[in-house]
Write a protein that holds these residues in place. Structure first.
Motif, PDB file in Angstrom:
ATOM      1  N   PRO A   1      31.064  48.211  40.634  1.00  0.00           N
ATOM      2  CA  PRO A   1      31.864  47.255  41.406  1.00  0.00           C
ATOM      3  C   PRO A   1      31.160  45.916  41.526  1.00  0.00           C
ATOM      4  O   PRO A   1      29.928  45.847  41.622  1.00  0.00           O
TER       5      PRO A   1
ATOM      6  N   HIS B   1      40.343  47.168  36.871  1.00  0.00           N
ATOM      7  CA  HIS B   1      39.524  46.810  38.028  1.00  0.00           C
ATOM      8  C   HIS B   1      40.057  47.507  39.280  1.00  0.00           C
ATOM      9  O   HIS B   1      41.263  47.715  39.422  1.00  0.00           O
ATOM     10  N   ARG B   2      39.157  47.831  40.176  1.00  0.00           N
ATOM     11  CA  ARG B   2      39.495  48.649  41.344  1.00  0.00           C
ATOM     12  C   ARG B   2      40.529  47.971  42.236  1.00  0.00           C
ATOM     13  O   ARG B   2      40.617  46.738  42.298  1.00  0.00           O
TER      14      ARG B   2
ATOM     15  N   PRO C   1      35.038  53.100  40.498  1.00  0.00           N
ATOM     16  CA  PRO C   1      35.332  51.698  40.853  1.00  0.00           C
ATOM     17  C   PRO C   1      34.573  50.721  39.969  1.00  0.00           C
ATOM     18  O   PRO C   1      33.344  50.736  39.904  1.00  0.00           O
TER      19      PRO C   1
ATOM     20  N   HIS D   1      40.822  48.657  45.615  1.00  0.00           N
ATOM     21  CA  HIS D   1      40.406  48.623  47.016  1.00  0.00           C
ATOM     22  C   HIS D   1      38.889  48.714  47.047  1.00  0.00           C
ATOM     23  O   HIS D   1      38.266  49.239  46.119  1.00  0.00           O
ATOM     24  N   ALA D   2      38.297  48.213  48.121  1.00  0.00           N
ATOM     25  CA  ALA D   2      36.837  48.256  48.250  1.00  0.00           C
ATOM     26  C   ALA D   2      36.343  49.564  48.837  1.00  0.00           C
ATOM     27  O   ALA D   2      35.128  49.793  48.909  1.00  0.00           O
TER      28      ALA D   2
ATOM     29  N   ALA E   1      30.700  42.663  43.784  1.00  0.00           N
ATOM     30  CA  ALA E   1      30.874  42.250  45.172  1.00  0.00           C
ATOM     31  C   ALA E   1      31.489  40.865  45.250  1.00  0.00           C
ATOM     32  O   ALA E   1      31.305  40.024  44.371  1.00  0.00           O
TER      33      ALA E   1
ATOM     34  N   PHE F   1      36.252  43.589  39.961  1.00  0.00           N
ATOM     35  CA  PHE F   1      36.660  42.959  41.209  1.00  0.00           C
ATOM     36  C   PHE F   1      37.737  43.784  41.901  1.00  0.00           C
ATOM     37  O   PHE F   1      38.491  44.509  41.258  1.00  0.00           O
ATOM     38  N   VAL F   2      37.821  43.651  43.208  1.00  0.00           N
ATOM     39  CA  VAL F   2      38.935  44.248  43.937  1.00  0.00           C
ATOM     40  C   VAL F   2      40.175  43.408  43.678  1.00  0.00           C
ATOM     41  O   VAL F   2      40.196  42.206  43.960  1.00  0.00           O
ATOM     42  N   ARG F   3      41.189  44.029  43.130  1.00  0.00           N
ATOM     43  CA  ARG F   3      42.469  43.364  42.869  1.00  0.00           C
ATOM     44  C   ARG F   3      43.571  44.229  43.454  1.00  0.00           C
ATOM     45  O   ARG F   3      44.000  45.219  42.872  1.00  0.00           O
ATOM     46  N   THR F   4      44.021  43.854  44.650  1.00  0.00           N
ATOM     47  CA  THR F   4      45.047  44.617  45.339  1.00  0.00           C
ATOM     48  C   THR F   4      46.432  44.291  44.781  1.00  0.00           C
ATOM     49  O   THR F   4      46.599  43.366  43.971  1.00  0.00           O
TER      50      THR F   4
ATOM     51  N   GLU G   1      38.044  54.988  45.831  1.00  0.00           N
ATOM     52  CA  GLU G   1      38.616  54.517  44.575  1.00  0.00           C
ATOM     53  C   GLU G   1      37.935  55.203  43.391  1.00  0.00           C
ATOM     54  O   GLU G   1      36.706  55.254  43.332  1.00  0.00           O
TER      55      GLU G   1
END
Length: 538
Positions: A530, A405-406, A416, A408-409, A532, A419-422, A413
């Motif tokens: 992606p 999973h990406r 992508p 960054h939004a 949202a 979910f965004v997972r930093t 990326e």
């Protein structure tokens, strides 16, 4: 100390003189520590040109085992005169040696000496042990094959982070990656696809090159032995009854031939949940018993993962043979048929001293085989249900620890998805959900696992980018005795990562930089999917 994962207790002695690892330093390896001694001589010898010759009296580095410390625990004391490393068992000694390597500085992660001064190690006492006994990383080699040397490299990267379970996803619709001598077409045919979708199913792009590869039995034995020397267990996954089109392409009789022309099926070239699943026949059961007999010979792991996820029931609904089997067994419906299918192999494995593991869908359709392990990927719900029913659980919710999973939004990326997972999100992951915390069922959560699926990761460089540095954060979650997620000191972790990035650089890991991808890490023009908003907690 800039150590990752963070130890439980660190007592520095700032006024004391450091220990200097000189060229003539000796190593005294006590009983049971020979494997770590060989490993230390190899890595430190290569990095610093230090022989660490065997020695007893006055040895500079001493390795010992004291069972009272407990499994995988260690105590590392550094003074100006010596380094004394004591483990609760052989694994504890090895994890302590990983800490010692970090204390030697980032240069200790290089493969040849750079000609600088001898490493100076600060005087310190480290007392440490892991939070969980299952500290896993799943590597999907079915979607995009990764050569043996890449798998061995990831074993070393896991060891450097004190992770101890490598889950190899070996079979799927897009490829079969392990040699089975009784059924050679599994790799002759099933290991190769004609072309590959670039991006997810919605993408119009294709890589027209054939793709494939597989591991011979000797390759697997080498991987398993290499991992075992680093106290890592390799858990194989042979996916049934869904995600099986590569096997059906090789042996069409495995599919539901009364509703689909299985002889026309090839190895799948695209991605997504696939309707072509195994037929619930006696012939299929015998086939996979033969397969698993060879798998058990290759993998000594007690746990054998059989997938069990994402199995559409359309073909079974239309198949006279499947409907006859439902009536013959007195089952309720197709969901119960899948439960019967998985249960058969759960009992088969138990009879041979092994333990079934599967994704949380194995909870559906009926009672789960006693002793089965559940990998909870669709959130926490399956894991909670399994733990409260008395099953061991490995938490790996896609909303938290799917590393494909990406990160960054932003628009840069590469491919992508999800979910965004930093890095911070992963560092704040908590394997034990609030509902289980403080209850007897909490003990059933034996650990957690970070998963990397490779549909959109078509090179080692792409895998590195997706996995790191987030796997470093995950390693701290499953090893260190961290406070509740909202009270974790992520600023401290970020500060320690500044040194850890230098270690990853020395190891040649092409991680995602904190400021975003390098230009060559982007994939312009390849759309993803992606999702949202924040991930749901389920």
């Amino acid at each position: 100390m800039d150590l990752i994962p963070a130890p439980r207790h660190v007592t520095p002695h700032p006024a004391a003189e450091p220990f200097v690892l000189t060229a003539g330093a000796t190593l005294d390896a006590g009983p049971g520590t020979g494997g770590t001694a060989r490993w230390l001589r190899g890595v430190l010898g290569a990095a610093f040109g230090t022989e660490l010759a065997p020695g007893a009296d006055g040895a500079a580095v001493r390795l010992r085992i004291d069972a009272e410390l407990g499994a995988e625990a260690y105590r590392l004391e550094v003074t100006a005169q010596a380094v004394t490393l004591t483990g609760g068992d052989a694994a504890g000694v090895f994890w302590g040696a990983q800490t010692l390597r970090q204390l030697c500085g980032p240069a200790a992660f290089r493969r040849a000496a750079l000609g600088g001064p001898a490493p100076s190690i600060a005087a310190v006492l480290v007392e440490d042990r892991p939070r969980f006994r299952w500290r896993g990383f799943m590597l999907d080699v079915a979607r995009h094959f990764l050569p043996k040397d890449v798998v061995l490299r990831y074993v070393d990267l896991m060891a450097a982070h004190k992770l101890n379970v490598l889950h190899l996803h070996l079979t799927d619709d897009q490829g079969w990656r392990v040699e089975i001598k009784r059924y050679p077409r599994l790799t002759q045919t099933g290991a190769w696809r004609e072309r590959t979708k670039v991006g997810l199913r919605e993408s119009p792009l294709w890589d027209e090159r054939p793709h494939g590869g597989f591991y011979t039995g000797d390759d697997i034995r080498e991987i398993v032995a290499y991992a075992a020397a680093r106290h890592i267990t390799v858990v194989p996954e042979i996916d049934v009854p869904g995600h099986s089109q590569a096997a059906i392409a090789a042996y069409p009789e495995l599919g539901n031939a009364d509703v689909v022309d299985t002889a026309a099926l090839g190895v799948l070239t695209s991605w997504g949940v696939n309707v072509n699943v195994l037929a619930p026949t006696e012939g299929v059961l015998r086939f996979y018993e033969d397969v698993l007999t060879e798998v058990l010979d290759l993998f000594p792991s007690k746990v054998i993962h059989l997938g069990g996820d994402e199995c559409p029931k359309e073909q079974w609904m239309k198949s006279d043979a499947a409907q006859d089997r439902i009536r013959e067994l007195g089952l309720r419906d197709e969901e119960a048929l899948q439960s019967w299918f998985i249960g058969h192999f759960g009992r088969w494995l138990a009879d041979r001293g092994r333990q079934l593991a599967g994704w949380d869908e194995i909870l559906q359709g009926g009672s789960l085989v006693p002793g089965a392990l559940v990998a909870s990927w669709r959130g926490y719900g399956g894991g909670i249900k399994a733990a409260e029913a008395g099953h061991d659980v490995v938490m790996c919710p896609e909303q938290q620890v799917y590393l494909d999973h990406r990160q960054h939004a932003g628009p840069d990326e590469p491919v992508p998805i999800g979910f965004v997972r930093t890095l911070e999100d992963v560092h704040r992951f908590e394997p034990v959900p609030p509902r289980l915390a403080g209850t007897p069922a909490q003990e059933r959560v034996i650990g957690a696992q970070a998963n990397i699926w490779t549909e959109v990761l078509d090179s080692v460089r792409a895998v590195d980018y997706a996995v790191f540095p987030r796997l470093s954060a995950f390693a701290e979650v499953v090893w260190s005795d961290l406070p509740a997620p909202e009270r974790r000191d992520h600023e401290d972790f970020t500060a320690r990562m500044s040194t850890h990035y230098q270690r990853l650089d020395a190891l040649g890991v092409e991680y995602r930089p904190p400021g975003g991808p390098h230009p060559w890490q982007r994939r312009p023009g390849v759309a993803g999917r992606p999702i949202a908003g924040p991930p749901p907690i389920v």
